[in-house]
Design a protein around this motif. Structure first.
Motif, PDB file in Angstrom:
ATOM      1  N   ILE A  47       0.844  -1.198   0.000  1.00 46.97           N
ATOM      2  CA  ILE A  47       0.000   0.000   0.000  1.00 46.97           C
ATOM      3  C   ILE A  47       0.878   1.247   0.000  1.00 46.97           C
ATOM      4  CG2 ILE A  47      -1.809   1.243   1.229  1.00 46.97           C
ATOM      5  CD1 ILE A  47      -2.604  -1.453   2.489  1.00 46.97           C
ATOM      6  N   ILE A  48       1.880   1.250   0.883  1.00 40.25           N
ATOM      7  CA  ILE A  48       2.791   2.401   0.964  1.00 40.25           C
ATOM      8  C   ILE A  48       3.548   2.572  -0.350  1.00 40.25           C
ATOM      9  CG2 ILE A  48       4.820   3.312   2.162  1.00 40.25           C
ATOM     10  CD1 ILE A  48       3.845   1.769   4.651  1.00 40.25           C
ATOM     11  N   LEU A  49       4.016   1.462  -0.921  1.00 40.21           N
ATOM     12  CA  LEU A  49       4.765   1.516  -2.180  1.00 40.21           C
ATOM     13  C   LEU A  49       3.892   2.044  -3.318  1.00 40.21           C
ATOM     14  CD1 LEU A  49       7.361   0.878  -3.742  1.00 40.21           C
ATOM     15  CD2 LEU A  49       6.510  -1.465  -4.022  1.00 40.21           C
ATOM     16  N   ALA A  50       2.638   1.588  -3.380  1.00 37.26           N
ATOM     17  CA  ALA A  50       1.736   2.042  -4.438  1.00 37.26           C
ATOM     18  C   ALA A  50       1.460   3.542  -4.316  1.00 37.26           C
ATOM     19  CB  ALA A  50       0.427   1.258  -4.372  1.00 37.26           C
ATOM     20  N   ILE A  51       1.252   4.013  -3.099  1.00 38.24           N
ATOM     21  CA  ILE A  51       0.993   5.445  -2.894  1.00 38.24           C
ATOM     22  C   ILE A  51       2.222   6.268  -3.272  1.00 38.24           C
ATOM     23  CG2 ILE A  51       0.521   7.205  -1.143  1.00 38.24           C
ATOM     24  CD1 ILE A  51      -1.204   5.123   0.300  1.00 38.24           C
ATOM     25  N   TYR A  55      -3.069  -2.194  -5.961  1.00 40.88           N
ATOM     26  CA  TYR A  55      -3.388  -0.894  -5.363  1.00 40.88           C
ATOM     27  C   TYR A  55      -3.161   0.248  -6.365  1.00 40.88           C
ATOM     28  CZ  TYR A  55      -3.301  -3.676  -1.114  1.00 40.88           C
ATOM     29  OH  TYR A  55      -3.559  -4.623  -0.168  1.00 40.88           O
ATOM     30  N   LEU A  56      -2.161   0.102  -7.229  1.00 42.94           N
ATOM     31  CA  LEU A  56      -1.951   1.113  -8.272  1.00 42.94           C
ATOM     32  C   LEU A  56      -3.142   1.167  -9.229  1.00 42.94           C
ATOM     33  CD1 LEU A  56       1.826   0.587  -9.131  1.00 42.94           C
ATOM     34  CD2 LEU A  56       0.795   2.682  -8.247  1.00 42.94           C
ATOM     35  N   ALA A  57      -3.691   0.002  -9.550  1.00 49.91           N
ATOM     36  CA  ALA A  57      -4.878  -0.033 -10.406  1.00 49.91           C
ATOM     37  C   ALA A  57      -6.072   0.614  -9.705  1.00 49.91           C
ATOM     38  CB  ALA A  57      -5.208  -1.472 -10.781  1.00 49.91           C
ATOM     39  N   ALA A  58      -6.195   0.375  -8.391  1.00 49.46           N
ATOM     40  CA  ALA A  58      -7.305   0.972  -7.642  1.00 49.46           C
ATOM     41  C   ALA A  58      -7.160   2.492  -7.561  1.00 49.46           C
ATOM     42  CB  ALA A  58      -7.371   0.372  -6.242  1.00 49.46           C
ATOM     43  N   LEU A  59      -5.929   2.975  -7.504  1.00 49.83           N
ATOM     44  CA  LEU A  59      -5.699   4.419  -7.400  1.00 49.83           C
ATOM     45  C   LEU A  59      -6.153   5.162  -8.652  1.00 49.83           C
ATOM     46  CD1 LEU A  59      -2.190   4.433  -5.668  1.00 49.83           C
ATOM     47  CD2 LEU A  59      -4.324   5.302  -4.704  1.00 49.83           C
ATOM     48  N   THR A  60      -6.151   4.484  -9.796  1.00 52.84           N
ATOM     49  CA  THR A  60      -6.570   5.146 -11.038  1.00 52.84           C
ATOM     50  C   THR A  60      -8.064   5.445 -11.053  1.00 52.84           C
ATOM     51  OG1 THR A  60      -6.897   3.006 -12.152  1.00 52.84           O
ATOM     52  CG2 THR A  60      -4.720   4.028 -12.332  1.00 52.84           C
ATOM     53  N   SER A  61      -8.836   4.793 -10.185  1.00 51.03           N
ATOM     54  CA  SER A  61     -10.288   5.025 -10.160  1.00 51.03           C
ATOM     55  C   SER A  61     -10.682   6.233  -9.312  1.00 51.03           C
ATOM     56  CB  SER A  61     -10.997   3.776  -9.618  1.00 51.03           C
ATOM     57  OG  SER A  61     -10.640   3.544  -8.257  1.00 51.03           O
ATOM     58  N   ILE A  62      -9.725   6.852  -8.618  1.00 48.10           N
ATOM     59  CA  ILE A  62     -10.034   8.019  -7.792  1.00 48.10           C
ATOM     60  C   ILE A  62     -10.133   9.254  -8.690  1.00 48.10           C
ATOM     61  CG2 ILE A  62      -9.258   9.457  -5.875  1.00 48.10           C
ATOM     62  CD1 ILE A  62      -7.802   7.047  -4.751  1.00 48.10           C
TER      63      ILE A  62
END
Length: 319
Positions: free
Chosen positions: A111-115, A200-207
């Protein structure tokens, strides 16, 4: 005349399909996907579900002469022996300890790495870091275990080479329980954190980027945006991954432990998978180790159901 033209150009009235015809149409539309799913279904039937019939030997005194169905029944004898033996109880404790530490130490890193990667604006730097952190996932534990031993070995490790020059004597990293445990956890994070960060990187694109712009106008800094926008935006994926990881609490991973295991730390490194390999395959205690494996699977199922039940209280359940 106008009335006649309107009637001629009016759209036709379609009658709703009956449920049977609607199901038939959906079946025809999804036929290519169903055909693609057949090999997957066959794989799981042959290699996952059919072998479950062999679990019956956990309740029998299995021997090759009588076979699976002909071996005598012993009921819960192997389970009683398993839970009353100090050796197997210690193996179960080690499995729980290493698994829980793997989850609570290793789970936040992706999670930290993806952020952090999401905040990088230099694309060449971002791609380089992604490649480097993804690479260990594609290497087997035999290779990574050899690298770890090369670094921390007491006799030939290059780290101990410098320690010996400074202090006069090497430190047995792989033979002390605390240092072995630290190396075990660190190597697990090193291998899987980058690969797990992809989700998590894929999930971040939906924000919605507008949320960050609004927060900037309100004077929010990076950490405020992460805490109030980024983390809530991927909270559903975080809960999903946590529930799935809870289901693997009883599965430490044979390869990871086996390549780092040695007699000096057997008291903490002997887990269910290595115990089954040593006593079930090498020692031919098939019924005893099958009972242990069944116990492991049942505990994992209970933990998944419990974790999902707790998550549903907060509206984030998997099902």
């Amino acid at each position: 005349m106008e009335r006649a033209d309107q009637l001629q150009t009016a759209p036709p009235i379609y009658k709703p399909l009956s449920p049977e015809k609607a199901r038939g149409r959906r079946l025809r539309q999804n036929m290519p996907l169903l055909l693609m799913f057949i090999p997957v279904a066959v794989y799981f039937l042959i290699f996952k579900y059919f072998p479950m019939a062999g679990l019956v030997i956990a309740f029998k005194n299995y021997n090759f002469a009588d076979g699976i169905w002909g071996s005598p029944w012993v009921g819960l004898y192997h389970f009683d022996m398993m839970l009353s033996s100090p050796k197997t109880v210690n193996v179960i404790k080690n499995t729980l300890l290493l698994s829980l530490l793997n989850i609570f130490v290793g789970f936040p890193f992706p999670i930290i790495l993806a952020i952090m990667l999401n905040e990088v604006r230099k694309m060449w730097f971002k791609k380089t870091v992604q490649t480097l952190v993804y690479l260990p996932h594609f290497l087997s534990w035999v290779i990574l275990g050899g690298m770890v031993v090369t670094i921390f070995s007491q006799q030939s490790g290059f780290l101990n080479h410098w320690i010996e020059l400074w202090t006069g004597s090497p430190y047995p990293f792989l033979y002390k329980e605390f240092s072995w445990l630290s190396i075990f956890l660190g190597s697990g994070v090193w291998k899987e954190a980058g690969w797990s960060a992809i989700i998590y990187l894929a999930a971040l694109t939906s924000i919605d980027p507008a949320l960050y712009e609004s927060a900037s106008l309100d004077g929010a800094g990076k950490f405020r945006k992460i805490w109030h926008i980024t983390l809530p935006g991927i909270s559903g994926i975080i809960v999903l991954m946590f529930i799935l990881s809870i289901g693997k609490v009883m599965e430490v991973g044979f390869d990871h432990v086996f390549v780092l295991q040695n007699k000096g730390v057997m008291n903490i490194s002997d887990v269910i998978s290595t115990y089954i390999y040593r006593n079930g395959l090498l020692g031919a205690k098939f019924s005893e180790t099958t009972a242990l494996g069944l116990f492991e699977s049942v505990v994992g199922l209970i933990l998944v159901l419990a974790a999902n039940r707790i998550a549903r209280i907060f509206g984030r359940g998997l099902w």
